[in-house]
Design a protein around this motif. Structure first.
Motif, PDB file in Angstrom:
ATOM      1  N   ASN A  49      67.034 -16.235  22.230  1.00 38.29           N
ATOM      2  CA  ASN A  49      65.939 -16.262  21.881  1.00 38.29           C
ATOM      3  C   ASN A  49      65.496 -14.614  22.069  1.00 38.29           C
ATOM      4  O   ASN A  49      66.573 -13.917  21.979  1.00 38.29           O
ATOM      5  N   GLU A  50      64.104 -14.462  21.711  1.00 37.44           N
ATOM      6  CA  GLU A  50      63.922 -12.829  20.688  1.00 37.44           C
ATOM      7  C   GLU A  50      64.875 -12.248  21.538  1.00 37.44           C
ATOM      8  O   GLU A  50      65.419 -10.521  21.456  1.00 37.44           O
ATOM      9  N   GLU A  51      64.524 -11.927  23.446  1.00 33.36           N
ATOM     10  CA  GLU A  51      65.039 -11.251  24.315  1.00 33.36           C
ATOM     11  C   GLU A  51      66.679 -10.998  24.201  1.00 33.36           C
ATOM     12  O   GLU A  51      67.101  -9.431  23.953  1.00 33.36           O
ATOM     13  N   GLN A  52      67.425 -12.058  24.340  1.00 31.81           N
ATOM     14  CA  GLN A  52      68.761 -11.444  23.764  1.00 31.81           C
ATOM     15  C   GLN A  52      68.855 -11.233  22.406  1.00 31.81           C
ATOM     16  O   GLN A  52      70.011 -10.514  22.221  1.00 31.81           O
ATOM     17  N   MET A  53      68.068 -11.538  21.890  1.00 29.51           N
ATOM     18  CA  MET A  53      68.261 -10.962  20.344  1.00 29.51           C
ATOM     19  C   MET A  53      68.336  -9.378  19.947  1.00 29.51           C
ATOM     20  O   MET A  53      68.836  -8.406  19.946  1.00 29.51           O
ATOM     21  N   GLU A  54      66.799  -8.943  20.956  1.00 24.09           N
ATOM     22  CA  GLU A  54      66.731  -7.586  21.076  1.00 24.09           C
ATOM     23  C   GLU A  54      67.985  -7.055  21.260  1.00 24.09           C
ATOM     24  O   GLU A  54      67.889  -5.457  21.508  1.00 24.09           O
ATOM     25  N   LYS A  76      74.947  -0.105  11.897  1.00 22.60           N
ATOM     26  CA  LYS A  76      73.430   0.150  10.984  1.00 22.60           C
ATOM     27  C   LYS A  76      72.454  -1.282  11.529  1.00 22.60           C
ATOM     28  O   LYS A  76      73.081  -2.531  11.200  1.00 22.60           O
ATOM     29  N   LYS A  77      71.605  -1.313  11.906  1.00 23.61           N
ATOM     30  CA  LYS A  77      70.460  -2.427  12.093  1.00 23.61           C
ATOM     31  C   LYS A  77      69.853  -2.691  10.660  1.00 23.61           C
ATOM     32  O   LYS A  77      69.329  -1.495   9.524  1.00 23.61           O
ATOM     33  N   ASP A  78      69.492  -4.353  10.205  1.00 22.74           N
ATOM     34  CA  ASP A  78      68.618  -4.544   9.181  1.00 22.74           C
ATOM     35  C   ASP A  78      69.092  -4.196   7.869  1.00 22.74           C
ATOM     36  O   ASP A  78      68.611  -3.280   6.757  1.00 22.74           O
ATOM     37  N   LYS A  95      71.023  -6.246  19.374  1.00 20.53           N
ATOM     38  CA  LYS A  95      70.492  -5.619  19.070  1.00 20.53           C
ATOM     39  C   LYS A  95      71.165  -3.714  19.050  1.00 20.53           C
ATOM     40  O   LYS A  95      71.172  -3.191  18.904  1.00 20.53           O
ATOM     41  N   LYS A  96      70.913  -3.435  19.747  1.00 17.41           N
ATOM     42  CA  LYS A  96      70.257  -2.243  20.630  1.00 17.41           C
ATOM     43  C   LYS A  96      72.271  -1.776  21.053  1.00 17.41           C
ATOM     44  O   LYS A  96      72.079  -0.991  20.766  1.00 17.41           O
ATOM     45  N   ILE A  97      72.586  -2.372  21.400  1.00 15.32           N
ATOM     46  CA  ILE A  97      74.676  -3.114  21.902  1.00 15.32           C
ATOM     47  C   ILE A  97      75.073  -2.544  20.412  1.00 15.32           C
ATOM     48  O   ILE A  97      75.446  -1.606  20.018  1.00 15.32           O
ATOM     49  N   ASN A  98      74.285  -3.013  19.387  1.00 18.96           N
ATOM     50  CA  ASN A  98      74.952  -3.079  18.010  1.00 18.96           C
ATOM     51  C   ASN A  98      74.167  -1.099  17.961  1.00 18.96           C
ATOM     52  O   ASN A  98      75.356  -0.427  17.170  1.00 18.96           O
ATOM     53  N   GLU A  99      73.126  -0.915  17.825  1.00 16.20           N
ATOM     54  CA  GLU A  99      72.990   0.692  17.325  1.00 16.20           C
ATOM     55  C   GLU A  99      73.891   1.549  18.161  1.00 16.20           C
ATOM     56  O   GLU A  99      74.405   2.231  17.790  1.00 16.20           O
TER      57      GLU A  99
END
Length: 144
Positions: free
Chosen positions: A125-130, A142-144, A133-137
């Motif tokens: 879901n959107e919350e899980q993806m966000e 880099k994002k997108d 993404k924060k962990i990735n950053e």
């Protein structure tokens, strides 16, 4: 009439059962029955001697943080395999004494090797993806 096959029989074994063959001519004793063993592939387990190998899928998040994976052994017993944090694709785990029986050693068995296949979770879901993404950053990606 049935003929028993020994436990832990191996590929290409040739068995001889004396007096169990053709008896069409009743004036002579029955012949011998010869059986050549051809073992077909199992849908889950691959045999290497007395050891068994199998694959299990673990999602990338479980492999990253650690998880437990329930696996079924060839004898039907269920085991909870601990997957430690940081497990990589292709890592394998050895489960002693969960392979094939060893001939003439009834209490001994080969081992089971469980190979990991890391999969990417879908349907987040959107919350899980966000959160991801924060962990990735935070990891410096880099994002997108």
């Amino acid at each position: 009439q049935t003929c028993a096959l020994p436990i832990c029989i191996e590929q290409n074994t040739r068995m001889r059962y004396q007096g169990q063959g053709d008896h069409a001519n009743t004036s002579i004793p029955p012949g011998d029955l010869f059986i050549s063993i051809n073992i077909t592939d199992h849908p889950i387990f691959e045999r290497h001697g007395h050891d068994l190998h199998m694959r299990t899928s673990i999602d990338a998040i479980g492999a990253t943080v650690g998880t437990k994976q329930r696996i079924a052994c060839i004898d039907g017993q269920l085991l909870d395999l601990t997957i430690p944090a940081g497990t990589q694709h292709g890592t394998f785990f050895r489960v002693p004494n969960k392979g094939m029986s060893i001939r003439n050693q009834p209490n001994k068995k080969g081992d089971l090797f469980v190979h990991t296949l890391i999969t990417i979770p879908t349907g987040l879901n959107e919350e899980q993806m966000e959160t991801l993404k924060k962990i990735n950053e935070q990891l410096g990606n880099k994002k997108d």
